[in-house]
Design an enzyme around this catalytic site. Structure first.
Site, short mmCIF file in Angstrom:
data_model
loop_
_atom_site.label_atom_id
_atom_site.label_comp_id
_atom_site.label_asym_id
_atom_site.label_seq_id
_atom_site.Cartn_x
_atom_site.Cartn_y
_atom_site.Cartn_z
N ARG A 50 0.96 -1.33 -0.08
CA ARG A 50 0.22 -0.21 0.32
C ARG A 50 0.85 1.55 0.04
O ARG A 50 0.89 2.47 -0.74
CB ARG A 50 -1.27 -0.20 1.19
CG ARG A 50 -2.09 1.41 1.27
CD ARG A 50 -2.90 0.79 1.89
NE ARG A 50 -2.38 1.39 3.54
CZ ARG A 50 -3.24 0.68 4.46
NH1 ARG A 50 -4.40 0.32 4.81
NH2 ARG A 50 -2.69 1.50 5.47
N LYS A 150 -2.34 7.16 0.78
CA LYS A 150 -2.35 7.47 2.48
C LYS A 150 -1.24 8.91 2.64
O LYS A 150 -0.09 8.14 3.06
CB LYS A 150 -1.63 6.07 3.43
CG LYS A 150 -2.23 5.87 4.75
CD LYS A 150 -2.06 4.30 5.36
CE LYS A 150 -2.09 4.71 6.99
NZ LYS A 150 -3.12 5.47 7.43
N GLU A 183 -15.81 7.20 6.59
CA GLU A 183 -15.29 6.30 7.18
C GLU A 183 -14.49 6.99 8.37
O GLU A 183 -15.87 8.49 8.66
CB GLU A 183 -13.55 5.74 6.47
CG GLU A 183 -12.93 7.04 6.49
CD GLU A 183 -11.52 5.94 5.96
OE1 GLU A 183 -10.67 5.29 6.11
OE2 GLU A 183 -11.13 7.65 5.68
C1 LIG Z 1 -8.63 7.09 7.49
C2 LIG Z 1 -7.68 5.98 7.66
N1 LIG Z 1 -9.24 5.02 7.13
C3 LIG Z 1 -9.30 4.03 7.94
C4 LIG Z 1 -7.65 3.55 8.34
C5 LIG Z 1 -7.47 2.27 8.71
O1 LIG Z 1 -6.93 1.39 8.10
P1 LIG Z 1 -6.34 0.19 9.04
O2 LIG Z 1 -7.11 -1.06 8.82
O3 LIG Z 1 -4.74 -0.68 7.40
O4 LIG Z 1 -4.91 1.00 9.61
C6 LIG Z 1 -6.49 4.23 8.52
C7 LIG Z 1 -5.51 4.11 9.56
O5 LIG Z 1 -4.62 3.70 8.93
C8 LIG Z 1 -7.13 5.89 8.42
O6 LIG Z 1 -5.68 6.43 8.61
#
Ligand SMILES: Cc1ncc(COP(=O)(O)O)c(C=O)c1O
Length: 289
Positions: A50, A150, A183
């Site tokens: 990712r 990200k 989210e």
């Molecule tokens: C905006 C956002 N949504 C969801 C997540 C959850 O992602 P993950 O399960 O890969 O940590 C994160 C964490 O990184 C995030 O920053």
């Protein structure tokens, strides 16, 4: 504590980057939050994948092969003698001038790996569940800044977090530009309705969370019907169960949304069972160091 910066380890107080780094000046960079459990790094390959995808999308060349970066993460953990850790992997565009032009930073990407003890959420949240609210700041529109990237630019999420705190809540539900559920500020959201699991699809401005994917896998392996489906606030309010997922939070139950009690106001049965199965997975899966 030793911090990895561009191939070398520094004491925390000496781990520094230039004030001309575009990661600082413009949030121009990408990152991952990763976790290790008893010397096993959970889903390390998926996080690395990712990271490279985020970097590719913003045309940031990570000057290191994936396998070498994996080794750098593992050696940082060993250097710090951490068994259970939170790992922050950061790649910035590097040092440039005060203008936006990324060409000025060409070939100077900064790679930082910080490992620390995991700051766990209070146990109370897992036992009693979170009380959360929807906030006015919407999640970035994918056509403006795709939440799949990200990036180091988290101001969108921080604004929503401030609104949650101002509203007396620890976490915020962010909607998309059409008013559908996207989210939370650092977590994905799920609901349970009549024993089916629902979570918003990626096109709603939802990060494809790695914990989210793990939960979907666990559910499918246990014959729980799952749907990546558009969700309205109403559907959250009338859900039987609700929970959030994220690397740091793992799976955390939600018992109230915008003042509406979810189910019986206690962490749900399916949520508790998924929490247990997820914890079992983290004990046995991962890259050893
Ligand atoms: C905006 C956002 N949504 C969801 C997540 C959850 O992602 P993950 O399960 O890969 O940590 C994160 C964490 O990184 C995030 O920053």
């Amino acid at each position: 504590m030793k911090v990895y910066v561009n191939g070398k380890f520094y004491d925390k107080k000496d781990a520094k980057i230039s004030v001309f780094d575009h990661g600082l000046l413009y949030g121009d960079g990408v990152f991952e939050g990763i976790r290790s459990y008893s010397r096993l790094v959970f889903k390390l390959k998926e996080h690395i994948e990712r990271l490279y995808e985020s970097a590719h999308s913003i045309m940031l060349d990570i000057p290191m092969a994936k396998e070498k970066l994996i080794q750098a993460v593992l050696s940082t953990l060993k250097e710090n003698k951490l068994n259970d850790a939170y790992i922050r992997l950061i790649v910035t565009r590097g040092e440039g001038d005060l203008g936006l032009d990324p060409r000025k930073c060409s070939g100077k990407a900064t790679i930082i790996i910080i490992t620390d003890r995991i700051a766990l959420y209070p146990e109370k949240f897992y036992k009693e569940g979170l009380v959360i609210i929807t906030v006015p700041t919407i999640r970035n529109i994918p056509e403006a800044l795709n939440p799949q990237i990200k990036s180091l630019n988290y101001l969108n999420n921080i604004l929503a977090k401030i609104e949650a705190i101002n509203g007396g809540s620890d976490e915020a539900i962010m909607l998309d530009h059409l008013g559908y559920v996207a989210e939370c500020t650092g977590d994905n959201i799920f609901i349970v309705k009549r024993d089916h699991l629902y979570t918003p699809p990626q096109c709603m401005g939802t990060l494809r969370g790695i914990t989210r994917d793990s939960v979907l896998d666990i559910a499918r392996n246990n014959k729980i019907p799952v749907h990546e489906h558009v969700l309205t606030r109403h559907e959250l309010y009338i859900s039987d169960e609700c929970f959030l997922t994220g690397t740091a939070a793992e799976i955390i139950p939600v018992v109230k949304v915008d003042g509406r009690k979810i189910g019986n106001g206690k962490p749900g049965k399916l949520t508790l069972s998924l929490m247990k199965k997820f914890r079992e997975l983290t004990k046995k899966e991962g890259v050893k160091y």
